[in-house]
Motif scaffolding. Sequence first.
Motif, PDB file in Angstrom:
ATOM      1  N   ASP A 179      -8.788   4.294 -16.236  1.00  0.00           N
ATOM      2  CA  ASP A 179      -8.222   5.343 -15.384  1.00  0.00           C
ATOM      3  C   ASP A 179      -7.430   6.362 -16.191  1.00  0.00           C
ATOM      4  O   ASP A 179      -6.389   6.830 -15.762  1.00  0.00           O
ATOM      5  CB  ASP A 179      -7.295   4.733 -14.320  1.00  0.00           C
ATOM      6  N   GLU A 180      -7.936   6.733 -17.376  1.00  0.00           N
ATOM      7  CA  GLU A 180      -7.189   7.664 -18.225  1.00  0.00           C
ATOM      8  C   GLU A 180      -6.924   8.981 -17.519  1.00  0.00           C
ATOM      9  O   GLU A 180      -5.818   9.525 -17.599  1.00  0.00           O
ATOM     10  CB  GLU A 180      -7.936   7.925 -19.529  1.00  0.00           C
ATOM     11  N   VAL A 181      -7.912   9.506 -16.813  1.00  0.00           N
ATOM     12  CA  VAL A 181      -7.731  10.776 -16.109  1.00  0.00           C
ATOM     13  C   VAL A 181      -6.628  10.647 -15.067  1.00  0.00           C
ATOM     14  O   VAL A 181      -5.758  11.515 -14.945  1.00  0.00           O
ATOM     15  CB  VAL A 181      -9.044  11.230 -15.453  1.00  0.00           C
ATOM     16  N   ASP A 182      -6.651   9.549 -14.311  1.00  0.00           N
ATOM     17  CA  ASP A 182      -5.619   9.341 -13.299  1.00  0.00           C
ATOM     18  C   ASP A 182      -4.237   9.227 -13.926  1.00  0.00           C
ATOM     19  O   ASP A 182      -3.245   9.708 -13.370  1.00  0.00           O
ATOM     20  CB  ASP A 182      -5.910   8.072 -12.484  1.00  0.00           C
ATOM     21  N   ARG A 183      -4.146   8.579 -15.093  1.00  0.00           N
ATOM     22  CA  ARG A 183      -2.848   8.461 -15.757  1.00  0.00           C
ATOM     23  C   ARG A 183      -2.318   9.831 -16.153  1.00  0.00           C
ATOM     24  O   ARG A 183      -1.136  10.122 -15.973  1.00  0.00           O
ATOM     25  CB  ARG A 183      -2.968   7.572 -17.003  1.00  0.00           C
ATOM     26  N   ILE A 184      -3.201  10.672 -16.681  1.00  0.00           N
ATOM     27  CA  ILE A 184      -2.779  12.007 -17.080  1.00  0.00           C
ATOM     28  C   ILE A 184      -2.359  12.817 -15.865  1.00  0.00           C
ATOM     29  O   ILE A 184      -1.333  13.519 -15.885  1.00  0.00           O
ATOM     30  CB  ILE A 184      -3.902  12.725 -17.853  1.00  0.00           C
ATOM     31  N   VAL A 185      -3.123  12.712 -14.777  1.00  0.00           N
ATOM     32  CA  VAL A 185      -2.749  13.416 -13.544  1.00  0.00           C
ATOM     33  C   VAL A 185      -1.395  12.924 -13.057  1.00  0.00           C
ATOM     34  O   VAL A 185      -0.552  13.703 -12.607  1.00  0.00           O
ATOM     35  CB  VAL A 185      -3.820  13.213 -12.451  1.00  0.00           C
ATOM     36  N   LEU A 239      -1.330   8.241  -6.688  1.00  0.00           N
ATOM     37  CA  LEU A 239      -1.155   9.650  -7.018  1.00  0.00           C
ATOM     38  C   LEU A 239      -0.626  10.426  -5.824  1.00  0.00           C
ATOM     39  O   LEU A 239       0.259  11.277  -5.950  1.00  0.00           O
ATOM     40  CB  LEU A 239      -2.479  10.248  -7.507  1.00  0.00           C
ATOM     41  N   ASP A 240      -1.178  10.142  -4.643  1.00  0.00           N
ATOM     42  CA  ASP A 240      -0.704  10.825  -3.437  1.00  0.00           C
ATOM     43  C   ASP A 240       0.732  10.421  -3.095  1.00  0.00           C
ATOM     44  O   ASP A 240       1.530  11.243  -2.648  1.00  0.00           O
ATOM     45  CB  ASP A 240      -1.624  10.509  -2.255  1.00  0.00           C
ATOM     46  N   VAL A 241       1.053   9.152  -3.309  1.00  0.00           N
ATOM     47  CA  VAL A 241       2.426   8.699  -3.075  1.00  0.00           C
ATOM     48  C   VAL A 241       3.381   9.428  -4.010  1.00  0.00           C
ATOM     49  O   VAL A 241       4.432   9.931  -3.588  1.00  0.00           O
ATOM     50  CB  VAL A 241       2.548   7.169  -3.272  1.00  0.00           C
ATOM     51  N   CYS A 242       3.019   9.511  -5.294  1.00  0.00           N
ATOM     52  CA  CYS A 242       3.867  10.200  -6.265  1.00  0.00           C
ATOM     53  C   CYS A 242       4.032  11.669  -5.880  1.00  0.00           C
ATOM     54  O   CYS A 242       5.127  12.229  -5.978  1.00  0.00           O
ATOM     55  CB  CYS A 242       3.262  10.083  -7.661  1.00  0.00           C
ATOM     56  N   ARG A 243       2.944  12.298  -5.442  1.00  0.00           N
ATOM     57  CA  ARG A 243       3.006  13.709  -5.042  1.00  0.00           C
ATOM     58  C   ARG A 243       4.019  13.889  -3.896  1.00  0.00           C
ATOM     59  O   ARG A 243       4.816  14.831  -3.896  1.00  0.00           O
ATOM     60  CB  ARG A 243       1.615  14.179  -4.621  1.00  0.00           C
ATOM     61  N   ILE A 248      -1.815   2.901  -9.177  1.00  0.00           N
ATOM     62  CA  ILE A 248      -2.573   4.112  -8.858  1.00  0.00           C
ATOM     63  C   ILE A 248      -3.640   3.844  -7.808  1.00  0.00           C
ATOM     64  O   ILE A 248      -3.755   4.573  -6.816  1.00  0.00           O
ATOM     65  CB  ILE A 248      -3.216   4.697 -10.136  1.00  0.00           C
ATOM     66  N   ASN A 249      -4.436   2.801  -7.994  1.00  0.00           N
ATOM     67  CA  ASN A 249      -5.564   2.540  -7.092  1.00  0.00           C
ATOM     68  C   ASN A 249      -5.151   1.587  -5.978  1.00  0.00           C
ATOM     69  O   ASN A 249      -5.030   0.375  -6.179  1.00  0.00           O
ATOM     70  CB  ASN A 249      -6.735   1.943  -7.880  1.00  0.00           C
ATOM     71  N   MET A 250      -4.927   2.158  -4.785  1.00  0.00           N
ATOM     72  CA  MET A 250      -4.522   1.371  -3.623  1.00  0.00           C
ATOM     73  C   MET A 250      -5.194   1.917  -2.373  1.00  0.00           C
ATOM     74  O   MET A 250      -5.513   3.106  -2.294  1.00  0.00           O
ATOM     75  CB  MET A 250      -2.996   1.436  -3.425  1.00  0.00           C
ATOM     76  N   PRO A 251      -5.376   1.056  -1.366  1.00  0.00           N
ATOM     77  CA  PRO A 251      -5.883   1.546  -0.083  1.00  0.00           C
ATOM     78  C   PRO A 251      -4.766   2.253   0.696  1.00  0.00           C
ATOM     79  O   PRO A 251      -3.595   2.142   0.347  1.00  0.00           O
ATOM     80  CB  PRO A 251      -6.307   0.258   0.631  1.00  0.00           C
ATOM     81  N   ARG A 252      -5.160   2.967   1.707  1.00  0.00           N
ATOM     82  CA  ARG A 252      -4.206   3.621   2.623  1.00  0.00           C
ATOM     83  C   ARG A 252      -3.189   4.479   1.850  1.00  0.00           C
ATOM     84  O   ARG A 252      -2.001   4.261   1.916  1.00  0.00           O
ATOM     85  CB  ARG A 252      -3.463   2.588   3.481  1.00  0.00           C
ATOM     86  N   LEU A 253      -3.663   5.416   1.103  1.00  0.00           N
ATOM     87  CA  LEU A 253      -2.851   6.346   0.308  1.00  0.00           C
ATOM     88  C   LEU A 253      -2.688   5.806  -1.117  1.00  0.00           C
ATOM     89  O   LEU A 253      -1.990   4.816  -1.342  1.00  0.00           O
ATOM     90  CB  LEU A 253      -1.471   6.565   0.947  1.00  0.00           C
ATOM     91  N   ASP A 310       0.845  -1.192   0.000  1.00  0.00           N
ATOM     92  CA  ASP A 310       0.000   0.000   0.000  1.00  0.00           C
ATOM     93  C   ASP A 310       0.879   1.241   0.000  1.00  0.00           C
ATOM     94  O   ASP A 310       2.110   1.151   0.095  1.00  0.00           O
ATOM     95  CB  ASP A 310      -0.969   0.011   1.183  1.00  0.00           C
ATOM     96  N   GLY A 311       0.233   2.412  -0.109  1.00  0.00           N
ATOM     97  CA  GLY A 311       0.976   3.651  -0.234  1.00  0.00           C
ATOM     98  C   GLY A 311       1.819   3.997   0.979  1.00  0.00           C
ATOM     99  O   GLY A 311       2.960   4.467   0.847  1.00  0.00           O
ATOM    100  N   GLU A 312       1.276   3.778   2.166  1.00  0.00           N
ATOM    101  CA  GLU A 312       2.033   4.102   3.372  1.00  0.00           C
ATOM    102  C   GLU A 312       3.267   3.221   3.497  1.00  0.00           C
ATOM    103  O   GLU A 312       4.353   3.690   3.875  1.00  0.00           O
ATOM    104  CB  GLU A 312       1.137   3.966   4.597  1.00  0.00           C
ATOM    105  N   ALA A 313       3.105   1.937   3.187  1.00  0.00           N
ATOM    106  CA  ALA A 313       4.257   1.022   3.221  1.00  0.00           C
ATOM    107  C   ALA A 313       5.290   1.429   2.177  1.00  0.00           C
ATOM    108  O   ALA A 313       6.499   1.282   2.400  1.00  0.00           O
ATOM    109  CB  ALA A 313       3.791  -0.412   2.977  1.00  0.00           C
ATOM    110  N   ALA A 314       4.839   1.953   1.036  1.00  0.00           N
ATOM    111  CA  ALA A 314       5.766   2.392  -0.014  1.00  0.00           C
ATOM    112  C   ALA A 314       6.628   3.547   0.470  1.00  0.00           C
ATOM    113  O   ALA A 314       7.849   3.555   0.282  1.00  0.00           O
ATOM    114  CB  ALA A 314       4.989   2.799  -1.265  1.00  0.00           C
ATOM    115  N   LEU A 315       6.002   4.548   1.107  1.00  0.00           N
ATOM    116  CA  LEU A 315       6.771   5.693   1.598  1.00  0.00           C
ATOM    117  C   LEU A 315       7.760   5.264   2.675  1.00  0.00           C
ATOM    118  O   LEU A 315       8.891   5.766   2.729  1.00  0.00           O
ATOM    119  CB  LEU A 315       5.817   6.756   2.136  1.00  0.00           C
TER     120      LEU A 315
END
Length: 231
Positions: A84-90, A62-66, A54-59, A34-39
Amino acid sequence: MLQRILIVDDDPHIRELLAFALAKAGYDCREAGDGEAALAAVAASAPDLVVLDINMPRLNGLDVCRRLRAQGELPVLFLSSRDDEVDRIVGIELGADDYVVKPFSPREVVARVGAILKRARPRAEDAPVPVQTGRLRLDREGWAALVDGRDAGLTATEFQLLAVLAAAPAKVFTRDEIIDRLHGPGFAVTDRTIDSHIRHIRRKCATLGLDDAIETRAGIGYRLGPCGAAR
Protein backbone atom coordinates in the motif's frame (compact mmCIF):
# COMPACT_ATOMS: atom_id res chain seq x y z
CA MET A 1 -3.47 11.54 33.62
CA LEU A 2 -2.57 8.77 31.19
CA GLN A 3 -2.43 9.76 27.55
CA ARG A 4 -5.25 8.17 25.60
CA ILE A 5 -4.65 6.20 22.40
CA LEU A 6 -7.46 5.18 20.03
CA ILE A 7 -6.60 1.98 18.10
CA VAL A 8 -8.60 1.61 14.89
CA ASP A 9 -8.36 -1.66 12.95
CA ASP A 10 -10.94 -4.16 11.69
CA ASP A 11 -8.74 -7.06 12.90
CA PRO A 12 -9.51 -7.68 16.61
CA HIS A 13 -6.23 -9.58 17.04
CA ILE A 14 -4.22 -6.54 15.96
CA ARG A 15 -6.27 -4.27 18.24
CA GLU A 16 -5.70 -6.62 21.17
CA LEU A 17 -1.97 -6.89 20.45
CA LEU A 18 -1.49 -3.12 20.24
CA ALA A 19 -3.73 -2.40 23.22
CA PHE A 20 -1.65 -4.77 25.36
CA ALA A 21 1.69 -3.27 24.22
CA LEU A 22 0.54 0.33 24.61
CA ALA A 23 -1.12 -0.29 27.98
CA LYS A 24 2.09 -1.92 29.19
CA ALA A 25 3.91 1.27 28.13
CA GLY A 26 1.57 3.35 30.27
CA TYR A 27 -1.12 4.49 27.82
CA ASP A 28 -4.89 4.41 28.23
CA CYS A 29 -6.22 2.56 25.18
CA ARG A 30 -9.58 2.61 23.42
CA GLU A 31 -10.52 0.53 20.37
CA ALA A 32 -12.67 0.89 17.25
CA GLY A 33 -13.30 -1.74 14.58
CA ASP A 34 -14.06 0.51 11.61
CA GLY A 35 -13.86 4.09 10.39
CA GLU A 36 -17.33 5.16 11.46
CA ALA A 37 -16.79 3.79 14.97
CA ALA A 38 -13.46 5.66 15.08
CA LEU A 39 -15.08 9.03 14.30
CA ALA A 40 -17.75 8.36 16.92
CA ALA A 41 -15.08 7.50 19.51
CA VAL A 42 -13.14 10.70 18.76
CA ALA A 43 -16.32 12.77 19.06
CA ALA A 44 -17.26 11.11 22.36
CA SER A 45 -13.86 11.47 24.04
CA ALA A 46 -10.97 12.97 22.08
CA PRO A 47 -7.80 10.84 22.31
CA ASP A 48 -4.24 12.16 22.32
CA LEU A 49 -3.34 10.06 19.26
CA VAL A 50 -5.04 7.71 16.79
CA VAL A 51 -3.40 4.52 15.50
CA LEU A 52 -5.30 4.11 12.25
CA ASP A 53 -5.42 1.21 9.79
CA ILE A 54 -5.75 2.27 6.15
CA ASN A 55 -7.79 -0.63 4.75
CA MET A 56 -11.06 -0.93 6.67
CA PRO A 57 -14.74 -1.42 5.88
CA ARG A 58 -17.31 1.32 6.47
CA LEU A 59 -14.97 4.27 5.82
CA ASN A 60 -11.29 3.57 5.23
CA GLY A 61 -8.40 5.10 7.13
CA LEU A 62 -7.64 7.73 4.52
CA ASP A 63 -11.18 9.07 4.69
CA VAL A 64 -11.08 9.02 8.49
CA CYS A 65 -7.81 10.96 8.47
CA ARG A 66 -9.27 13.46 5.99
CA ARG A 67 -12.23 14.10 8.32
CA LEU A 68 -10.01 14.36 11.39
CA ARG A 69 -7.79 16.88 9.62
CA ALA A 70 -10.86 18.96 8.78
CA GLN A 71 -11.56 19.16 12.53
CA GLY A 72 -8.06 19.80 13.89
CA GLU A 73 -4.52 18.48 14.27
CA LEU A 74 -5.05 15.24 16.23
CA PRO A 75 -1.86 13.13 15.78
CA VAL A 76 -2.34 10.11 13.50
CA LEU A 77 -0.11 7.04 13.07
CA PHE A 78 -1.10 4.92 10.06
CA LEU A 79 -0.94 1.14 9.84
CA SER A 80 -0.53 -0.07 6.26
CA SER A 81 0.20 -3.23 4.30
CA ARG A 82 3.45 -3.67 2.42
CA ASP A 83 1.72 -3.27 -0.97
CA ASP A 84 0.00 0.00 0.00
CA GLU A 85 2.85 2.42 -0.76
CA VAL A 86 0.55 4.79 -2.65
CA ASP A 87 -1.92 4.83 0.23
CA ARG A 88 0.88 5.54 2.70
CA ILE A 89 2.06 8.50 0.66
CA VAL A 90 -1.51 9.80 0.34
CA GLY A 91 -1.85 9.43 4.11
CA ILE A 92 1.24 11.54 4.73
CA GLU A 93 -0.09 14.11 2.27
CA LEU A 94 -3.30 14.25 4.29
CA GLY A 95 -1.29 15.14 7.36
CA ALA A 96 -0.62 11.85 9.13
CA ASP A 97 2.42 12.09 11.41
CA ASP A 98 3.94 8.70 10.62
CA TYR A 99 3.15 5.15 9.48
CA VAL A 100 4.09 1.58 10.33
CA VAL A 101 4.06 -1.22 7.77
CA LYS A 102 2.38 -4.57 8.52
CA PRO A 103 3.55 -6.97 9.77
CA PHE A 104 5.04 -4.83 12.51
CA SER A 105 6.65 -5.16 15.90
CA PRO A 106 4.45 -3.84 18.74
CA ARG A 107 7.63 -2.28 20.17
CA GLU A 108 8.02 -0.23 17.00
CA VAL A 109 4.46 1.04 17.26
CA VAL A 110 4.98 1.99 20.91
CA ALA A 111 8.23 3.78 20.03
CA ARG A 112 6.63 5.74 17.20
CA VAL A 113 3.61 6.66 19.32
CA GLY A 114 5.96 7.96 22.01
CA ALA A 115 8.00 9.94 19.48
CA ILE A 116 4.91 11.58 17.97
CA LEU A 117 3.47 12.51 21.37
CA LYS A 118 6.82 13.87 22.50
CA ARG A 119 6.98 16.13 19.45
CA ALA A 120 3.41 17.26 20.07
CA ARG A 121 4.04 18.10 23.73
CA PRO A 122 6.46 21.00 24.30
CA ARG A 123 8.29 21.05 27.63
CA ALA A 124 7.32 24.13 29.60
CA GLU A 125 10.66 24.30 31.38
CA ASP A 126 12.44 24.93 28.09
CA ALA A 127 10.65 28.31 27.63
CA PRO A 128 11.53 28.40 23.92
CA VAL A 129 11.97 31.76 22.24
CA PRO A 130 9.93 32.36 19.08
CA VAL A 131 11.88 32.35 15.79
CA GLN A 132 11.20 35.04 13.19
CA THR A 133 12.37 34.76 9.58
CA GLY A 134 10.83 37.18 7.11
CA ARG A 135 7.08 36.77 7.29
CA LEU A 136 7.32 33.43 9.09
CA ARG A 137 7.25 33.20 12.88
CA LEU A 138 7.68 29.93 14.74
CA ASP A 139 6.00 30.01 18.13
CA ARG A 140 7.79 27.09 19.75
CA GLU A 141 5.80 27.30 22.98
CA GLY A 142 2.50 27.17 21.14
CA TRP A 143 3.86 24.87 18.40
CA ALA A 144 2.44 27.15 15.72
CA ALA A 145 3.91 28.37 12.43
CA LEU A 146 2.52 31.85 11.80
CA VAL A 147 2.58 33.68 8.47
CA ASP A 148 1.83 37.36 9.04
CA GLY A 149 0.24 36.28 12.31
CA ARG A 150 -1.98 33.61 10.75
CA ASP A 151 -1.55 29.98 11.79
CA ALA A 152 -0.50 27.68 8.93
CA GLY A 153 -2.04 24.69 10.71
CA LEU A 154 1.00 22.40 10.67
CA THR A 155 0.91 19.01 12.33
CA ALA A 156 3.38 18.33 15.15
CA THR A 157 5.75 16.53 12.77
CA GLU A 158 5.54 19.27 10.15
CA PHE A 159 6.20 21.96 12.74
CA GLN A 160 9.18 20.07 14.15
CA LEU A 161 10.64 19.60 10.67
CA LEU A 162 10.31 23.32 9.92
CA ALA A 163 11.86 24.11 13.30
CA VAL A 164 14.85 21.89 12.42
CA LEU A 165 15.47 23.95 9.29
CA ALA A 166 14.91 27.25 11.13
CA ALA A 167 17.45 26.33 13.81
CA ALA A 168 20.22 26.59 11.19
CA PRO A 169 18.76 28.71 8.36
CA ALA A 170 21.96 28.80 6.30
CA LYS A 171 22.47 25.03 6.43
CA VAL A 172 21.27 22.63 3.75
CA PHE A 173 19.98 19.51 5.53
CA THR A 174 20.09 16.12 3.84
CA ARG A 175 17.04 13.94 4.27
CA ASP A 176 19.00 11.63 6.56
CA GLU A 177 19.97 14.58 8.76
CA ILE A 178 16.34 15.66 8.99
CA ILE A 179 15.28 12.13 9.95
CA ASP A 180 18.00 12.00 12.63
CA ARG A 181 16.90 15.37 14.07
CA LEU A 182 13.22 14.35 14.12
CA HIS A 183 13.45 10.75 15.30
CA GLY A 184 17.03 9.97 16.27
CA PRO A 185 19.74 7.99 14.42
CA GLY A 186 18.68 4.71 12.83
CA PHE A 187 14.94 5.43 12.82
CA ALA A 188 13.27 3.79 9.80
CA VAL A 189 11.68 6.59 7.79
CA THR A 190 11.94 6.83 4.02
CA ASP A 191 13.15 9.82 2.02
CA ARG A 192 9.75 9.93 0.34
CA THR A 193 8.07 10.51 3.70
CA ILE A 194 10.29 13.54 4.33
CA ASP A 195 9.54 14.83 0.83
CA SER A 196 5.82 14.47 1.50
CA HIS A 197 6.08 16.44 4.75
CA ILE A 198 8.00 19.16 2.91
CA ARG A 199 5.32 19.38 0.22
CA HIS A 200 2.65 19.59 2.88
CA ILE A 201 4.44 22.44 4.69
CA ARG A 202 4.92 24.33 1.44
CA ARG A 203 1.27 23.93 0.48
CA LYS A 204 0.00 25.14 3.84
CA CYS A 205 2.32 28.15 3.83
CA ALA A 206 1.43 28.92 0.20
CA THR A 207 -2.27 29.10 1.09
CA LEU A 208 -1.28 32.07 3.30
CA GLY A 209 0.71 33.68 0.47
CA LEU A 210 4.16 32.43 1.51
CA ASP A 211 5.66 30.58 -1.45
CA ASP A 212 9.31 30.45 -0.37
CA ALA A 213 9.22 28.83 3.08
CA ILE A 214 11.57 25.98 2.10
CA GLU A 215 14.27 25.80 -0.58
CA THR A 216 15.36 22.62 -2.38
CA ARG A 217 19.03 22.08 -3.18
CA ALA A 218 19.04 19.49 -5.96
CA GLY A 219 20.89 16.33 -5.04
CA ILE A 220 21.45 17.48 -1.45
CA GLY A 221 18.32 18.30 0.51
CA TYR A 222 16.46 21.25 1.99
CA ARG A 223 17.00 24.47 3.87
CA LEU A 224 14.83 27.27 5.19
CA GLY A 225 13.81 29.74 2.49
CA PRO A 226 13.81 33.54 2.77
CA CYS A 227 10.15 33.45 3.86
CA GLY A 228 9.30 36.68 2.09
CA ALA A 229 12.53 38.50 3.06
CA ALA A 230 15.51 39.13 0.79
CA ARG A 231 18.57 37.04 1.60
